[in-house]
Design a protein around this motif. Structure first.
Motif, short mmCIF file in Angstrom:
data_model
loop_
_atom_site.label_atom_id
_atom_site.label_comp_id
_atom_site.label_asym_id
_atom_site.label_seq_id
_atom_site.Cartn_x
_atom_site.Cartn_y
_atom_site.Cartn_z
N ASP A 1 0.95 -1.11 -0.01
CA ASP A 1 -0.07 0.07 -0.14
C ASP A 1 0.83 1.23 0.06
OD1 ASP A 1 -2.15 -1.34 0.25
OD2 ASP A 1 -2.43 -1.18 2.32
N THR A 2 0.33 2.20 -0.34
CA THR A 2 0.92 3.52 -0.16
C THR A 2 -0.09 4.52 0.62
OG1 THR A 2 -0.05 4.66 -2.10
CG2 THR A 2 2.03 3.57 -2.27
N SER A 3 0.66 5.58 1.39
CA SER A 3 -0.36 6.49 2.52
C SER A 3 0.52 7.91 2.12
CB SER A 3 -0.16 6.02 3.93
OG SER A 3 -0.79 6.77 4.32
N THR A 4 0.01 8.86 1.88
CA THR A 4 0.63 10.03 1.83
C THR A 4 0.13 11.02 2.92
OG1 THR A 4 0.43 9.98 -0.65
CG2 THR A 4 0.76 12.21 0.23
N ILE A 5 1.01 11.46 3.64
CA ILE A 5 1.02 12.37 4.78
C ILE A 5 1.56 13.52 4.72
CG2 ILE A 5 1.11 12.42 7.38
CD1 ILE A 5 -0.28 9.77 6.72
N ASP A 6 0.72 14.81 5.22
CA ASP A 6 1.29 15.91 5.19
C ASP A 6 2.20 16.11 6.69
OD1 ASP A 6 0.17 16.85 3.12
OD2 ASP A 6 -1.31 17.91 4.08
N VAL A 7 3.42 16.23 6.55
CA VAL A 7 4.27 16.24 7.72
C VAL A 7 4.74 17.50 7.90
CG1 VAL A 7 6.47 15.18 8.73
CG2 VAL A 7 4.90 13.74 7.31
N PRO A 8 4.31 18.41 9.07
CA PRO A 8 4.70 19.69 9.34
C PRO A 8 6.40 19.70 9.68
CG PRO A 8 3.45 18.75 11.04
CD PRO A 8 3.83 17.55 10.11
N ALA A 9 6.91 21.00 9.11
CA ALA A 9 8.38 21.34 9.19
C ALA A 9 8.74 20.99 10.85
CB ALA A 9 8.85 22.81 8.89
N GLY A 10 9.86 20.41 10.84
CA GLY A 10 10.36 20.23 12.37
C GLY A 10 10.13 19.00 12.72
N GLN A 11 9.30 18.12 12.18
CA GLN A 11 8.96 16.71 12.22
C GLN A 11 9.81 15.86 11.40
OE1 GLN A 11 4.91 15.59 12.64
NE2 GLN A 11 4.36 17.21 14.12
N SER A 12 9.76 14.60 11.89
CA SER A 12 10.86 13.51 10.93
C SER A 12 9.75 12.84 10.35
CB SER A 12 11.65 12.80 11.96
OG SER A 12 10.88 11.94 12.48
N VAL A 13 10.29 12.11 9.11
CA VAL A 13 9.60 11.25 8.30
C VAL A 13 9.12 9.98 9.25
CG1 VAL A 13 10.00 9.61 6.59
CG2 VAL A 13 10.97 11.72 6.39
N MET A 14 9.70 9.66 10.44
CA MET A 14 9.35 8.80 11.17
C MET A 14 8.31 9.20 12.00
SD MET A 14 9.33 8.38 14.59
CE MET A 14 10.61 9.08 15.67
N ASP A 15 8.24 10.52 12.37
CA ASP A 15 6.94 11.23 13.17
C ASP A 15 5.96 11.05 12.56
OD1 ASP A 15 8.37 12.15 15.66
OD2 ASP A 15 9.09 13.79 14.35
N GLY A 16 5.76 11.33 10.98
CA GLY A 16 4.84 11.26 10.09
C GLY A 16 4.03 10.01 10.16
N SER A 17 5.06 8.85 10.29
CA SER A 17 4.67 7.27 10.14
C SER A 17 3.76 7.23 11.45
CB SER A 17 5.48 6.62 9.72
OG SER A 17 5.37 5.21 9.93
N VAL A 18 4.47 7.30 12.65
CA VAL A 18 4.14 6.87 13.85
C VAL A 18 2.77 7.62 14.42
CG1 VAL A 18 4.43 7.14 16.36
CG2 VAL A 18 6.42 6.17 14.72
N ARG A 19 2.87 8.90 13.85
CA ARG A 19 1.59 9.67 14.38
C ARG A 19 0.28 9.36 13.86
NH1 ARG A 19 3.24 14.94 17.14
NH2 ARG A 19 5.51 14.62 17.39
N ASN A 20 0.34 8.59 12.42
CA ASN A 20 -0.57 8.13 11.75
C ASN A 20 -0.75 6.66 11.63
OD1 ASN A 20 -1.75 10.61 10.41
ND2 ASN A 20 0.43 10.99 10.00
N ASN A 21 -0.27 6.15 12.70
CA ASN A 21 -0.17 4.35 12.95
C ASN A 21 0.02 3.89 11.69
OD1 ASN A 21 -0.84 4.70 15.74
ND2 ASN A 21 -2.85 5.44 15.06
N LEU A 22 0.86 4.23 10.75
CA LEU A 22 1.27 3.49 9.51
C LEU A 22 2.18 2.30 9.95
CD1 LEU A 22 2.19 6.15 6.95
CD2 LEU A 22 0.09 5.18 7.51
N PRO A 23 1.91 1.05 9.31
CA PRO A 23 2.88 -0.20 9.80
C PRO A 23 4.27 -0.10 9.09
CG PRO A 23 1.41 -0.49 7.78
CD PRO A 23 1.00 0.79 8.22
N GLY A 24 5.26 -0.88 9.75
CA GLY A 24 6.55 -0.93 9.33
C GLY A 24 7.45 -0.24 10.17
N ILE A 25 7.28 1.23 10.56
CA ILE A 25 8.24 1.80 11.33
C ILE A 25 7.74 1.71 12.72
CG2 ILE A 25 9.01 4.04 11.95
CD1 ILE A 25 8.80 4.92 8.76
N VAL A 26 8.66 1.31 13.56
CA VAL A 26 8.37 0.92 14.98
C VAL A 26 8.83 2.01 15.78
CG1 VAL A 26 8.98 -0.66 16.74
CG2 VAL A 26 8.42 -1.53 14.68
#
Ligand code: FES
Length: 105
Positions: free
Chosen positions: A12-37
């Protein structure tokens, strides 16, 4: 802000708006995406936030620190374009694609 498209381990793919100052990891974790622990919460010590960064977006982030490179070296599936997503900080990159490696295995 950047639109980050996560290519997930299940295809699957998921597109998230990640605000400046946050990491690519933050965008995944805050949206409960699978894969990044992200066990360590982003302090560059657990390496459970592994992604592959496509060539076309590599120049949009600073080079990995020695600390990050050493962790990545020992990961299963490490490739030359492997990065720890907690070290990929969003500024104003516009659009980014990353391939998520499943760190929950
Ligand atoms: S979240 Fe632990 S190294 Fe990235």
């Amino acid at each position: 802000m950047a639109k980050v498209t996560y290519h997930l381990p299940n295809g699957d793919t998921s597109t998230i708006d990640v605000p400046a100052g946050q990491s690519v990891m933050d965008g995944s974790v805050r949206n409960n995406l699978p894969g990044i622990v992200a066990e360590c919460g982003g302090s560059c010590s657990c390496a459970t936030c592994h992604v592959y960064l496509p060539a076309e977006v590599q120049g949009l982030f600073p080079e990995p620190t020695d600390e990050e490179s050493e962790l990545v070296e020992f990961l299963d599936g490490a490739q030359p374009n492997s990065r720890l997503s907690c070290q990929l900080i969003i500024e104003d990159q516009d659009e980014i694609h990353v391939e998520v490696v499943d760190s929950s295995l």
